[in-house]
Design a protein around this motif. Sequence first.
Motif, PDB file in Angstrom:
ATOM      1  N   LEU A 120      -2.352  10.953  -2.748  1.00 50.55           N
ATOM      2  CA  LEU A 120      -3.229   9.863  -3.144  1.00 50.55           C
ATOM      3  C   LEU A 120      -2.752   8.626  -2.398  1.00 50.55           C
ATOM      4  O   LEU A 120      -1.555   8.444  -2.191  1.00 50.55           O
ATOM      5  N   GLU A 121      -3.691   7.792  -2.012  1.00 45.41           N
ATOM      6  CA  GLU A 121      -3.287   6.549  -1.367  1.00 45.41           C
ATOM      7  C   GLU A 121      -3.783   5.385  -2.201  1.00 45.41           C
ATOM      8  O   GLU A 121      -4.799   5.482  -2.877  1.00 45.41           O
ATOM      9  N   MET A 122      -3.066   4.295  -2.153  1.00 48.48           N
ATOM     10  CA  MET A 122      -3.464   3.162  -2.973  1.00 48.48           C
ATOM     11  C   MET A 122      -3.151   1.883  -2.216  1.00 48.48           C
ATOM     12  O   MET A 122      -2.098   1.763  -1.588  1.00 48.48           O
ATOM     13  N   ASN A 123      -4.067   0.933  -2.297  1.00 44.67           N
ATOM     14  CA  ASN A 123      -3.817  -0.344  -1.631  1.00 44.67           C
ATOM     15  C   ASN A 123      -2.788  -1.174  -2.386  1.00 44.67           C
ATOM     16  O   ASN A 123      -2.527  -0.946  -3.558  1.00 44.67           O
ATOM     17  N   SER A 124      -2.317  -2.149  -1.703  1.00 44.45           N
ATOM     18  CA  SER A 124      -1.339  -3.055  -2.285  1.00 44.45           C
ATOM     19  C   SER A 124      -1.906  -3.728  -3.533  1.00 44.45           C
ATOM     20  O   SER A 124      -3.085  -4.042  -3.571  1.00 44.45           O
ATOM     21  N   SER A 133       0.876  -1.184   0.000  1.00 46.42           N
ATOM     22  CA  SER A 133       0.000   0.000   0.000  1.00 46.42           C
ATOM     23  C   SER A 133       0.898   1.213   0.000  1.00 46.42           C
ATOM     24  O   SER A 133       1.869   1.268   0.757  1.00 46.42           O
ATOM     25  N   VAL A 134       0.564   2.162  -0.832  1.00 49.32           N
ATOM     26  CA  VAL A 134       1.463   3.304  -0.961  1.00 49.32           C
ATOM     27  C   VAL A 134       0.732   4.622  -0.790  1.00 49.32           C
ATOM     28  O   VAL A 134      -0.491   4.715  -0.928  1.00 49.32           O
ATOM     29  N   ARG A 135       1.514   5.590  -0.481  1.00 49.98           N
ATOM     30  CA  ARG A 135       1.053   6.955  -0.338  1.00 49.98           C
ATOM     31  C   ARG A 135       1.855   7.739  -1.367  1.00 49.98           C
ATOM     32  O   ARG A 135       3.077   7.647  -1.421  1.00 49.98           O
ATOM     33  N   MET A 136       1.128   8.487  -2.206  1.00 49.00           N
ATOM     34  CA  MET A 136       1.819   9.181  -3.289  1.00 49.00           C
ATOM     35  C   MET A 136       1.562  10.673  -3.186  1.00 49.00           C
ATOM     36  O   MET A 136       0.440  11.092  -2.924  1.00 49.00           O
ATOM     37  N   ARG A 137       2.599  11.420  -3.414  1.00 44.84           N
ATOM     38  CA  ARG A 137       2.431  12.871  -3.447  1.00 44.84           C
ATOM     39  C   ARG A 137       2.616  13.300  -4.897  1.00 44.84           C
ATOM     40  O   ARG A 137       3.672  13.078  -5.488  1.00 44.84           O
TER      41      ARG A 137
END
Lengths: 163, 369
Positions: free
Chosen positions: B364-368, B276-280
């Motif tokens: 933005l956040e995204m699951n694995s 899971s990631v957090r993107m800027r």
Amino acid sequence: MSSSSTTTTTTRLLMLKASDGVTFEVEEAVATKLGAINNMVEEEGSEDLICLPNVNGKFLGMVLEWCKKHANNNTNSDKGNDEVNKWWDKEFVMDLDQNTLYHLLMAADYLSGTELVDLLTEKVASMIRGKKVEEIRETFKIKSDFLPGQEEEIRKKNSWAFE
Amino acid sequence: MDGFDQLPDALILQIFNSVSDIKTLIRCRAVSRRFNSLAPQTDSLQLRVDRVISSDSGCCGGADDDDYASSSDSLLLVFFKSIIKSLHELVSPSPLPALRQSQSNSPCRILRGFDRVRDLEIELPSGDLRLEKGAVVKWRAEFGRSLRSCAILGFRAIRYSAPPQLPVAGAEPGDELGEAADFARGLKSRVVWTISALIAASARHYLLKEVVREQRELERLVLRDRDGEGTVVMDKAGMAELRAASAAAAHVSQEEEEDEDEDEGEGSRNRTRVPSVRMRMRHAPRLELNDGVWAEGATLVVVRPSLGARDGDESSGTQLGRAGGRDDVAEELSEDAELATAAFGEGLYGEAVQALLKGRSYILEMNSF
């Protein structure tokens, strides 16, 4: 060789004596670009004459020429220096014959002139890169000394590299 | 002794390190006995993969749909889900799985002759992304056992003259609504870029596993492509982490005698799972760069695993135990700047990065996946 009659106390001069007795008078700032000389200066301090029994005058002269050029280019501290140095380095190694190249490389290595060693090893590397076995032997006048079958074995194991 | 032979071994090794190209160094082994004994000691190598054999392994199957269904918790994610599937087809199958199959020249086999490699660069013949015409995307990802960070820089187009004004005027500085509208425009393609880059990165990381396992002396491993599109970097600690994780996984699967059902969800995909990631994300509709170059639709995304997403990693709490206060945001921003600057260097791309870093960023956040 600038015979500095002016009283700029910052530039100390060192005498470097090569194996064949040839001596060079060099500014400390230039000579200490060579790690070996830098060490000697730091350890022995006051000694102004440094003997270098493993380098002969011809190659010591060339190494010092390179150091001087780089020291000079680096004093005018603007950004174009890297470019100037690169261009000058290219000229410096361009027309060296192989024997000079090897002796110069050994001299630079003995004097711990890291940057110059890098420059010269890259020059030799560029003569090897991309060549076929026979071309490498020819370029460097190397004779195969493998026992019968050994070379074939190496080629067979890595056939993709010899296509 | 004269000529080349007068050089001591140490200098010849330095020369070989400088040659760096593995193909040439293997040829060197056939030159003479001395060369044959020295060449395998080279510790700085570059492997150019020239040939791509198309992969016939079914890596695009949708075996993980269940995972996605159970974990959806935001609208954005549903949107992501729908495009991730199509993206597996967008990103061309990576060349290395094929090389792994053709036994004679897998990177691992090639490297087996060298046992002191500390510094290795592998270069693929081309990038993986299939983009809209004119678009440019570059990325650089750092990995341990899984993704540590990824910086992605994209442009919809690069022009050498001022682009025509869009009918809708761009946002004035300070006009938040306008900025948000600018950001929304083309968001989908920017997300596609981001996910494509992450998939390409994780596929490349997967391919490095075997090399990392076998080359124990490695201190730096870089996988890039001739197009200059994507770069995967692993440092010494990252490789140690990956080795430990694979060893543990092998142990577990032996005990349970379950072969394909891995924790990391890598079974059928030939890529490492993206955590899971957090993107800027930062975006500028138009950027004027030096020498009259204009970048349109410039986007910078810095991706990091979400806080707490790096399971099994609790021990390294110093970096991760952040609660999300203002200081942390400031820290994150400066880390972003560092990562992006390191990834895209100077020149045109570096300039664009600096300009984008000054702008507003969106998370933005995204699951694995």
